[in-house]
Motif scaffolding. Structure first.
Motif, mmCIF file in Angstrom:
data_model
loop_
_atom_site.group_PDB
_atom_site.id
_atom_site.type_symbol
_atom_site.label_atom_id
_atom_site.label_comp_id
_atom_site.label_asym_id
_atom_site.label_seq_id
_atom_site.Cartn_x
_atom_site.Cartn_y
_atom_site.Cartn_z
ATOM 1 N N LEU A 83 7.748 9.212 2.821
ATOM 2 C CA LEU A 83 7.175 8.959 1.505
ATOM 3 C C LEU A 83 7.940 7.887 0.737
ATOM 4 O O LEU A 83 7.348 7.076 0.021
ATOM 5 C CB LEU A 83 7.152 10.252 0.690
ATOM 6 C CG LEU A 83 6.155 11.323 1.137
ATOM 7 C CD1 LEU A 83 6.410 12.629 0.391
ATOM 8 C CD2 LEU A 83 4.725 10.852 0.892
ATOM 9 N N PHE A 84 9.279 7.896 0.866
ATOM 10 C CA PHE A 84 10.112 6.980 0.082
ATOM 11 C C PHE A 84 11.084 6.227 0.992
ATOM 12 O O PHE A 84 12.296 6.429 0.930
ATOM 13 C CB PHE A 84 10.882 7.752 -0.996
ATOM 14 C CG PHE A 84 10.011 8.534 -1.922
ATOM 15 C CD1 PHE A 84 9.252 7.892 -2.890
ATOM 16 C CD2 PHE A 84 9.925 9.913 -1.825
ATOM 17 C CE1 PHE A 84 8.438 8.606 -3.744
ATOM 18 C CE2 PHE A 84 9.119 10.643 -2.677
ATOM 19 C CZ PHE A 84 8.361 9.993 -3.637
ATOM 20 N N PRO A 85 10.575 5.351 1.866
ATOM 21 C CA PRO A 85 11.462 4.565 2.729
ATOM 22 C C PRO A 85 12.266 3.567 1.896
ATOM 23 O O PRO A 85 11.887 3.220 0.763
ATOM 24 C CB PRO A 85 10.489 3.846 3.664
ATOM 25 C CG PRO A 85 9.212 3.745 2.890
ATOM 26 C CD PRO A 85 9.150 5.003 2.070
ATOM 27 N N ALA A 93 1.118 7.016 -6.692
ATOM 28 C CA ALA A 93 0.145 8.067 -6.989
ATOM 29 C C ALA A 93 0.812 9.441 -6.954
ATOM 30 O O ALA A 93 0.599 10.283 -7.841
ATOM 31 C CB ALA A 93 -1.007 8.013 -5.989
ATOM 32 N N LEU A 94 1.632 9.682 -5.941
ATOM 33 C CA LEU A 94 2.330 10.961 -5.830
ATOM 34 C C LEU A 94 3.283 11.170 -6.998
ATOM 35 O O LEU A 94 3.345 12.258 -7.582
ATOM 36 C CB LEU A 94 3.102 11.002 -4.507
ATOM 37 C CG LEU A 94 4.012 12.222 -4.293
ATOM 38 C CD1 LEU A 94 3.192 13.507 -4.279
ATOM 39 C CD2 LEU A 94 4.822 12.068 -3.021
ATOM 40 N N MET A 98 0.820 -1.207 0.000
ATOM 41 C CA MET A 98 0.000 0.000 0.000
ATOM 42 C C MET A 98 0.855 1.260 0.000
ATOM 43 O O MET A 98 0.466 2.283 -0.569
ATOM 44 C CB MET A 98 -0.934 0.000 1.218
ATOM 45 C CG MET A 98 -1.975 -1.114 1.192
ATOM 46 S SD MET A 98 -2.830 -1.263 -0.423
ATOM 47 C CE MET A 98 -3.601 0.364 -0.563
ATOM 48 N N HIS A 99 2.029 1.186 0.601
ATOM 49 C CA HIS A 99 2.935 2.336 0.574
ATOM 50 C C HIS A 99 3.431 2.576 -0.852
ATOM 51 O O HIS A 99 3.555 3.727 -1.289
ATOM 52 C CB HIS A 99 4.120 2.085 1.512
ATOM 53 C CG HIS A 99 4.750 3.349 2.010
ATOM 54 N ND1 HIS A 99 4.676 3.750 3.310
ATOM 55 C CD2 HIS A 99 5.449 4.312 1.366
ATOM 56 C CE1 HIS A 99 5.306 4.898 3.467
ATOM 57 N NE2 HIS A 99 5.791 5.256 2.299
ATOM 58 N N VAL A 100 3.706 1.501 -1.567
ATOM 59 C CA VAL A 100 4.116 1.627 -2.974
ATOM 60 C C VAL A 100 2.994 2.258 -3.793
ATOM 61 O O VAL A 100 3.235 3.125 -4.653
ATOM 62 C CB VAL A 100 4.505 0.249 -3.550
ATOM 63 C CG1 VAL A 100 4.689 0.339 -5.073
ATOM 64 C CG2 VAL A 100 5.777 -0.270 -2.895
ATOM 65 N N VAL A 101 1.760 1.847 -3.522
ATOM 66 C CA VAL A 101 0.611 2.411 -4.245
ATOM 67 C C VAL A 101 0.506 3.917 -3.988
ATOM 68 O O VAL A 101 0.333 4.717 -4.913
ATOM 69 C CB VAL A 101 -0.694 1.691 -3.833
ATOM 70 C CG1 VAL A 101 -1.910 2.412 -4.420
ATOM 71 C CG2 VAL A 101 -0.670 0.238 -4.290
#
Length: 431
Positions: A62-64, A15-16, A8-11
């Motif tokens: 945002l980008f771990p 989007a961003l 879900m973090h990748v999703v």
């Protein structure tokens, strides 16, 4: 982070990336700059240079690091699709009556920056040490420095030519044709540099990689086109299925070249070159259109992944000086070499100046080459940042320089008759 949370973090990050890159690309186009310049700027802004400096916590959130492999996978897929389309559209037959001028411009626009870039790498090794480079530069690094100054971005150049109404003029045709020739030479030299620089763990010595790469290229050039024509064209296959199979073919070719210690970019380009065209040598619109749409949608992932390695705020005084010097050299060597060569090729003064300015366009193609060199360990992170901003600066300068030399004036524009160079631009705009 659990696997579900990571997905879900990748999703959310995707989007961003897509929205931000295309929004800034639209702004760039409104400012009379190529769409790709806005996307590149957005990718850098989302990295440590801007977002990481202003709000490091937000940038890390945002980008771990955990989602890095997934974003890199999207990035590599977008590169393969983009360069597969570039290879498919590459057609040196468009030279026609302008062959002498185009060849002269291509040679000068490659040799002059190549010599200056490699020479500067040798002369200023002490200064480059301040940017994290080793005390003594290897042959591969020296040659790569020349390649970094020699690149011309055909997709971005084509977009600039089209948007300025130069597609059917003498300088427009000569510049696009010369850039196509230069790309062939540049990618070949870059392939040699990467083969010589060493592959990953488990790859054979560079001599064996050269032999295996030559064998793979020969197999693709001799056997792939007739096999593809027989399997995918003569069977009247559904266009959507044919597109899927060809993208799979490009991905497989990219995997082979990467396994040989090269980079996925070469396999993707080669796959595009060997794909059959329609009768009469025309491009298949059912193939070109979706390739451009997929490439345009996903390329922002490449810009963001590349931007994560750009650290402008970490540059010291030497870095800023090198950035200024490299940018000046990148512009002057291309414009001067291209202008002089165009004059020797028979163009008048105004057309020759226009060709010289157009050949200085770098953009996406330069970034792809720099990324390949960075991954191969040929440049440090600081020098990579310098070269990325050089690519952005030289592309941004193209439009103002065109106006300065009067390229958009009616008196400097000689339109070619129908059929002479009108088909040099790709069917769609990836730039």
């Amino acid at each position: 982070m659990t696997s579900d949370a990571m997905v879900m973090h990748v999703v959310g990050a995707s989007a961003l990336i897509v929205v931000a890159a295309h929004a800034v690309g639209h702004v760039a186009r409104r400012l009379k700059q190529p769409y790709i310049v806005g996307q590149l700027a957005a990718g850098i802004a989302l990295g440590p240079s801007l977002l990481g400096s202003v709000a490091p916590g937000a940038q890390h959130t945002l980008f771990p690091q955990q989602i890095g492999p997934a974003l890199t996978g999207f990035s590599q897929f977008s590169l393969v699709v983009f360069l597969f389309a570039v290879g498919y559209e590459l057609d040196l037959k468009v030279l026609g009556d302008r062959a002498r001028s185009a060849v002269t411009v291509a040679v000068a626009s490659f040799v002059v920056p190549m010599a200056v870039g490699s020479g500067c790498a040798l002369l200023f090794q002490e200064q480059l040490r301040d940017l994290g480079m080793p005390r003594h530069l290897g042959a591969s690094t020296v040659v790569f420095a020349g390649v970094a100054l020699s690149i011309t971005a055909v997709p971005v150049l084509t977009a600039i030519v089209r948007e300025n109404g130069l597609a059917r003029t003498v300088p427009g045709v000569v510049a696009v044709s010369a850039a196509g020739l230069l790309d062939v030479v540049g990618w070949t030299v870059l392939a040699g540099v990467l083969l010589h620089s060493g592959g990953g763990v488990g790859t054979p010595d560079w001599q064996w990689r050269v032999v295996l790469a030559a064998g793979f290229v020969a197999l693709m050039l001799v056997a792939a086109r007739p096999v593809l024509r027989g399997l995918l064209w003569r069977t009247r296959m559904d266009p959507s299925l044919r597109l899927a199979l060809l993208i799979g073919f490009a991905l497989g070719s990219a995997w082979v070249t990467d396994a040989l210690g090269l980079h996925v970019i070469f396999g993707a380009l080669l796959a595009g070159v060997v794909v059959p065209r329609e009768d009469g040598g025309t491009l298949d619109p059912d193939l070109v259109r979706p390739l451009h749409e997929v490439g345009s949608l996903l390329l922002p992932f490449f810009f963001v992944v590349s931007g994560q390695s750009v650290t402008l705020d970490g540059l010291n005084v030497t870095g800023w000086v090198v950035l200024a010097v490299v940018t000046v050299l990148a512009v002057t060597t291309k414009t001067a070499g291209g202008t002089l060569a165009a004059r020797l090729g028979g163009l008048d003064r105004d057309d020759a100046r226009t060709v010289g300015v157009l050949m200085s366009t770098r953009g996406l193609t330069e970034l792809i080459a720099l990324n390949a060199g960075f991954q191969a360990g040929l440049v440090s992170r600081s020098l990579y940042s310098v070269l990325v901003f050089m690519a952005l600066a030289t592309t941004l300068l193209t439009q103002p320089l065109l106006i300065l030399v009067g390229a958009l004036s009616d008196r400097t524009r000689r339109v070619l008759p129908d059929g002479d160079g009108a088909h040099t631009a790709p069917a769609a705009d990836l730039g």
